[in-house]
Design a protein around this motif. Structure first.
Motif, PDB file in Angstrom:
ATOM      1  N   ARG A 125       0.825  -1.213   0.000  1.00 40.10           N
ATOM      2  CA  ARG A 125       0.000   0.000   0.000  1.00 40.10           C
ATOM      3  C   ARG A 125       0.855   1.257   0.000  1.00 40.10           C
ATOM      4  O   ARG A 125       0.619   2.187  -0.785  1.00 40.10           O
ATOM      5  N   VAL A 126       1.840   1.302   0.883  1.00 35.48           N
ATOM      6  CA  VAL A 126       2.642   2.527   1.027  1.00 35.48           C
ATOM      7  C   VAL A 126       3.555   2.718  -0.180  1.00 35.48           C
ATOM      8  O   VAL A 126       3.626   3.820  -0.749  1.00 35.48           O
ATOM      9  N   LEU A 127       4.275   1.669  -0.590  1.00 42.04           N
ATOM     10  CA  LEU A 127       5.171   1.819  -1.732  1.00 42.04           C
ATOM     11  C   LEU A 127       4.404   2.054  -3.023  1.00 42.04           C
ATOM     12  O   LEU A 127       4.934   2.645  -3.964  1.00 42.04           O
ATOM     13  N   GLY A 128       3.170   1.601  -3.077  1.00 37.08           N
ATOM     14  CA  GLY A 128       2.359   1.842  -4.267  1.00 37.08           C
ATOM     15  C   GLY A 128       2.026   3.300  -4.470  1.00 37.08           C
ATOM     16  O   GLY A 128       1.598   3.697  -5.564  1.00 37.08           O
ATOM     17  N   ASN A 129       2.204   4.108  -3.426  1.00 37.78           N
ATOM     18  CA  ASN A 129       1.952   5.551  -3.528  1.00 37.78           C
ATOM     19  C   ASN A 129       3.238   6.364  -3.629  1.00 37.78           C
ATOM     20  O   ASN A 129       3.199   7.590  -3.542  1.00 37.78           O
ATOM     21  N   ASN A 130       4.376   5.693  -3.787  1.00 42.71           N
ATOM     22  CA  ASN A 130       5.665   6.382  -3.864  1.00 42.71           C
ATOM     23  C   ASN A 130       6.429   5.910  -5.097  1.00 42.71           C
ATOM     24  O   ASN A 130       6.221   4.806  -5.590  1.00 42.71           O
ATOM     25  N   LYS A 131       7.327   6.790  -5.555  1.00 42.99           N
ATOM     26  CA  LYS A 131       8.124   6.483  -6.728  1.00 42.99           C
ATOM     27  C   LYS A 131       9.458   5.863  -6.319  1.00 42.99           C
ATOM     28  O   LYS A 131       9.833   5.864  -5.142  1.00 42.99           O
ATOM     29  N   LEU A 132      10.146   5.342  -7.324  1.00 44.44           N
ATOM     30  CA  LEU A 132      11.430   4.686  -7.061  1.00 44.44           C
ATOM     31  C   LEU A 132      12.432   5.655  -6.431  1.00 44.44           C
ATOM     32  O   LEU A 132      13.156   5.290  -5.503  1.00 44.44           O
ATOM     33  N   LEU A 133      12.461   6.902  -6.922  1.00 44.38           N
ATOM     34  CA  LEU A 133      13.405   7.872  -6.365  1.00 44.38           C
ATOM     35  C   LEU A 133      13.109   8.172  -4.900  1.00 44.38           C
ATOM     36  O   LEU A 133      14.021   8.464  -4.131  1.00 44.38           O
ATOM     37  N   VAL A 135      11.969   5.968  -2.715  1.00 44.13           N
ATOM     38  CA  VAL A 135      12.470   4.829  -1.944  1.00 44.13           C
ATOM     39  C   VAL A 135      13.984   4.898  -1.797  1.00 44.13           C
ATOM     40  O   VAL A 135      14.549   4.499  -0.775  1.00 44.13           O
ATOM     41  N   LEU A 136      14.660   5.446  -2.815  1.00 47.28           N
ATOM     42  CA  LEU A 136      16.120   5.481  -2.798  1.00 47.28           C
ATOM     43  C   LEU A 136      16.674   6.772  -2.219  1.00 47.28           C
ATOM     44  O   LEU A 136      17.888   6.924  -2.154  1.00 47.28           O
ATOM     45  N   SER A 137      15.820   7.690  -1.806  1.00 43.70           N
ATOM     46  CA  SER A 137      16.270   8.988  -1.305  1.00 43.70           C
ATOM     47  C   SER A 137      16.052   9.076   0.205  1.00 43.70           C
ATOM     48  O   SER A 137      15.729   8.077   0.874  1.00 43.70           O
ATOM     49  N   HIS A 142      10.736   8.325   6.032  1.00 45.32           N
ATOM     50  CA  HIS A 142       9.316   8.641   6.222  1.00 45.32           C
ATOM     51  C   HIS A 142       8.432   7.486   5.748  1.00 45.32           C
ATOM     52  O   HIS A 142       7.416   7.157   6.378  1.00 45.32           O
ATOM     53  N   ILE A 143       8.826   6.856   4.647  1.00 45.78           N
ATOM     54  CA  ILE A 143       8.060   5.712   4.127  1.00 45.78           C
ATOM     55  C   ILE A 143       8.048   4.577   5.138  1.00 45.78           C
ATOM     56  O   ILE A 143       7.000   3.992   5.437  1.00 45.78           O
TER      57      ILE A 143
END
Length: 292
Positions: A125-133, A135-137, A142-143
């Motif tokens: 759910r959470v990663l589905g609302n965030n972009k790859l950058l 996750v890597l930043s 916060h995620i």
């Protein structure tokens, strides 16, 4: 031994068995539940020596230290439709043994499957609302905090407190990695081709500028040379005229010798003239009087 002694010994043995069956120890790393015929009578959180009714009651213990569960790699689709294989680990503690026992049972390891399911759902759910950058930043912290909060809320009903949820490794699927490497190679080739084209253009411009400057310099040099040559010829003509005016005989003699030099310098020249031609007069007869 008398009957009284035997009875006393038997009584002591019975009392010892009853005492061992009635007393139990809870260590500092444990928390316990006292059950009577499968029903929880009381929870015990303080370490030390405790008592229970023998036979009718039994004790189960749970670890009160930090426990961890590792989640195997899961493929997650991010908000920018990128696919990512994520490995996570979860650190938790059993904070309510009664609720844990009611929800999970007496075996603590049974929580692993339920915890993995909750973590996987929150992760998607959470990663589905965030972009790859993201996750890597630096936004990754916060995620993970959001995921930890969601998992903690869902696992509260199981008597478990989530201390931390962390991404141990995040890799792209092999096909995505190959595609990204191919795009990177194509991009590098495009940049190289553009750099070569710009270099060739700059080279042509430099050559054109140099050729133009060369042409201008040569033209200026030729013009200067022509001017100097004209001035020199004018001065030479003036000198010749002045010399001719001072001694015409010597000037004629000098010009004739110069003509001989130009014709006969190579040693192979042939001159066809009539016998009465005046050109070779100096070779036939020197001047009548000495020249000054």
């Amino acid at each position: 031994m008398t009957r009284v002694g035997i009875a006393a010994i038997a009584l002591l043995v019975v009392l010892g068995v009853l005492a061992s069956a009635s007393l139990f120890i809870v260590t500092q790393t444990e928390q316990a539940l006292v059950l009577q015929f499968g029903r929880v009578v009381r929870p015990i959180e303080d370490p030390g020596l405790h008592a229970k009714w023998p036979i009718a009651q039994n004790v189960i213990t749970f670890d009160n230290r930090l426990l961890s569960v590792e989640l195997p790699g899961e493929e997650v689709i991010l908000g920018d439709q990128r696919r990512l294989i994520v490995d996570t680990f979860t650190v938790f503690r059993i904070t309510n043994p009664l609720r844990f026992y009611q929800a999970i049972g007496p075996i603590a390891d049974n929580i692993d499957g339920r915890l993995n399911s909750v973590v996987t759902g929150s992760l998607r759910r959470v990663l589905g609302n965030n972009k790859l950058l993201d996750v890597l930043s630096a936004d990754r912290e916060h995620i993970m905090s959001t995921i930890r909060g969601q998992v903690n809320t869902e696992m509260a009903n199981f008597g478990v407190t989530i201390v931390d949820v962390r991404i141990r490794r995040a890799d792209l699927p092999k096909e995505n990695t190959d595609a990204i490497l191919s795009r990177m190679q194509s991009e590098r080739q495009r940049v190289a081709a553009q750099a070569r084209a710009e270099g060739a253009e700059a080279s042509q411009k430099i050559k054109a500028d140099a050729e133009r400057e060369r042409t201008v310099l040569l033209a200026d040099a030729r013009a200067t040379a022509d001017n100097l040559r004209g001035e020199g010829q004018g001065q030479a003509t003036a000198i010749y005229a002045k010399a001719f005016g001072q001694d015409p005989a010597f000037f004629s003699f000098w010009r004739t010798l110069q003509g001989y030099h130009d014709i006969f310098e190579s040693g192979t020249a042939r001159l066809v003239i009539s016998p009465d031609n005046d050109y070779l007069r100096l070779l036939q007869a020197p001047p009548a009087s000495p020249l000054p």
